[in-house]
Design an enzyme around this catalytic site. Structure first.
Site, short mmCIF file in Angstrom:
data_model
loop_
_atom_site.label_atom_id
_atom_site.label_comp_id
_atom_site.label_asym_id
_atom_site.label_seq_id
_atom_site.Cartn_x
_atom_site.Cartn_y
_atom_site.Cartn_z
N SER A 136 0.82 -1.22 0.00
CA SER A 136 0.00 0.00 0.00
C SER A 136 0.86 1.27 0.00
CB SER A 136 -0.94 0.00 1.21
OG SER A 136 -1.81 -1.09 1.12
N TYR A 164 -2.65 5.63 5.40
CA TYR A 164 -1.78 4.44 5.34
C TYR A 164 -0.95 4.46 4.06
CZ TYR A 164 -0.55 -0.52 6.05
OH TYR A 164 0.11 -1.72 6.24
N LYS A 203 3.11 4.77 4.33
CA LYS A 203 3.98 3.68 3.87
C LYS A 203 4.80 4.11 2.65
CE LYS A 203 2.83 0.45 6.92
NZ LYS A 203 3.80 -0.10 7.88
N THR A 252 -2.70 -11.96 9.84
CA THR A 252 -2.26 -11.54 11.18
C THR A 252 -3.47 -10.96 11.92
OG1 THR A 252 -1.82 -9.22 10.67
CG2 THR A 252 -0.04 -10.78 10.18
P1 NAD Z 1 -0.40 -6.82 14.05
O1 NAD Z 1 -1.53 -5.93 14.45
O2 NAD Z 1 -0.52 -8.29 14.25
O3 NAD Z 1 0.96 -6.33 14.73
C1 NAD Z 1 1.27 -4.98 14.89
C2 NAD Z 1 1.89 -4.80 16.25
O4 NAD Z 1 2.22 -3.41 16.38
C3 NAD Z 1 0.93 -5.16 17.38
O5 NAD Z 1 1.55 -6.02 18.32
C4 NAD Z 1 0.58 -3.81 17.99
O6 NAD Z 1 0.32 -3.87 19.39
C5 NAD Z 1 1.83 -3.00 17.68
N1 NAD Z 1 1.53 -1.57 17.72
C6 NAD Z 1 0.50 -0.94 17.11
N2 NAD Z 1 0.48 0.35 17.47
C7 NAD Z 1 1.53 0.53 18.31
C8 NAD Z 1 2.03 1.65 19.03
N3 NAD Z 1 1.42 2.85 18.98
N4 NAD Z 1 3.14 1.50 19.79
C9 NAD Z 1 3.75 0.27 19.88
N5 NAD Z 1 3.31 -0.82 19.24
C10 NAD Z 1 2.21 -0.69 18.46
O7 NAD Z 1 -0.17 -6.49 12.51
P2 NAD Z 1 0.85 -7.06 11.44
O8 NAD Z 1 0.02 -7.43 10.27
O9 NAD Z 1 1.82 -8.01 12.00
O10 NAD Z 1 1.58 -5.68 11.07
C11 NAD Z 1 2.98 -5.50 11.18
C12 NAD Z 1 3.40 -4.53 10.10
O11 NAD Z 1 3.11 -5.09 8.82
C13 NAD Z 1 2.69 -3.17 10.14
O12 NAD Z 1 3.61 -2.14 9.91
C14 NAD Z 1 1.69 -3.27 9.01
O13 NAD Z 1 1.37 -2.02 8.46
C15 NAD Z 1 2.48 -4.12 8.03
N6 NAD Z 1 1.67 -4.79 7.01
C16 NAD Z 1 0.76 -5.73 7.34
C17 NAD Z 1 -0.01 -6.34 6.33
C18 NAD Z 1 -1.04 -7.38 6.61
O14 NAD Z 1 -1.79 -7.76 5.68
N7 NAD Z 1 -1.14 -7.91 7.83
C19 NAD Z 1 0.20 -5.97 4.99
C20 NAD Z 1 1.15 -4.99 4.70
C21 NAD Z 1 1.89 -4.42 5.71
#
Ligand code: NAD
Length: 262
Positions: free
Chosen positions: A139, A150, A154, A185
């Site tokens: 994204s 977002y 990103k 996730t």
């Molecule tokens: P997730 O929600 O399982 O994990 C994210 C973690 O970040 C959580 O443990 C949460 O508590 C922590 N977090 C959120 N806000 C916070 C804050 N203010 N301070 C400290 N910690 C904080 O999600 P994920 O899918 O594992 O995401 C991890 C990364 O991957 C993110 O940057 C997300 O944007 C990116 N991402 C995820 C996907 C997807 O499809 N899951 C796709 C593209 C990118």
């Protein structure tokens, strides 16, 4: 033991991709400071992974909290070789409906905190010729409906990764990004089955990624095996960004009941 003796800080370590990365680093012999907002999930992580992991509760939305966490990690571990900027949140609203406070919060966590953590870690990473890996997103590579903040955060993160890579390459610090596609996730778990199916339908591999599949690429970029690799953003997306978005004509014809040759 690929990461034997390495010292790492992982943000967003308590869940999803960050949890999978933390497990890989620890299995590879690293000692890790796991930072996250969620104290309960951090305690579970610490119980699972034992003394190789220390934990730190932090709200990365607060800019004043970021630098102290990096310094605390360096003090507790005795240095820092690897910074994984992984924490992130999403947001859904077109610009005209997006509350500026929500825009600011997404920017604070997904972009500002990465700048502040990297800035605080770089002097130590330069001393130890370390590496930064950031979890961006596909994204950040194109636009999505209603992903206003977002998409912008990103895309900014990918730009920051390129800048840091160029500025600190001669100091021996490598900086890269991984851009996951749709990954299974807790971030994506609340979606209704129809929404999940629609996301998966757009992926050439026709499935979501497992967090471990994203973590493998993050760990590779953090490792010495990626020694000549810097400033890159690697999409780990089942072919999503290789696709123009145009339909599969044969599948469409089959659905419409027309002959495949027409
Ligand atoms: P997730 O929600 O399982 O994990 C994210 C973690 O970040 C959580 O443990 C949460 O508590 C922590 N977090 C959120 N806000 C916070 C804050 N203010 N301070 C400290 N910690 C904080 O999600 P994920 O899918 O594992 O995401 C991890 C990364 O991957 C993110 O940057 C997300 O944007 C990116 N991402 C995820 C996907 C997807 O499809 N899951 C796709 C593209 C990118």
């Amino acid at each position: 033991m690929e990461f034997a003796g390495k010292l790492a800080l992982v943000t967003g370590a308590a869940s999803g991709i960050g949890l999978a990365v933390t497990r890989l680093l620890v299995r590879g012999g690293a000692r890790v400071m796991a930072a996250d907002l969620e104290a309960g999930k951090l305690a579970t992580l610490a119980a699972e992974l034992g003394p190789a992991v220390q934990t730190c509760v932090v709200d990365l939305a607060d800019p004043a909290a970021v630098e102290p966490v990096v310094h605390a990690a360096i003090a507790a571990l005795g240095g820092l070789d690897i910074l994984i900027n992984n924490a992130g949140i999403g947001s859904l609203a077109r610009a005209t409906e997006l509350d500026p406070a929500e825009w600011r919060k997404v920017m604070a966590i997904d972009l500002d905190a990465v700048f502040l953590a990297s800035r605080a870690a770089l002097p130590t990473l330069i001393e130890r010729r370390g590496a930064i890996v950031c979890t961006a997103s596909i994204s950040g590579m194109a636009g999505d409906y209603r992903f206003t903040a977002y998409n912008a955060a990103k895309a900014g993160l990918i730009g920051l990764v390129r800048n840091l890579a160029v500025d600190y390459a001669a100091d021996g610090v490598r900086v890269n990004a991984v851009s996951p596609g749709y990954t299974r996730t807790p971030l994506t778990a609340p979606s209704r089955p129809e929404v999940k199916a629609a996301f998966i339908d757009a992926v050439p591999m026709r499935r979501a990624a497992e967090p471990e599949e994203i973590a493998e690429v993050i760990a590779f970029l953090a490792s010495d095996r990626a020694s000549y690799l810097t400033g890159q953003n690697i999409a780990v997306d089942g072919g999503m960004t290789a696709h123009t978005g145009q339909p599969d004509v044969f599948a469409l014809r089959a659905r419409l009941g027309a002959s495949a040759s027409s």
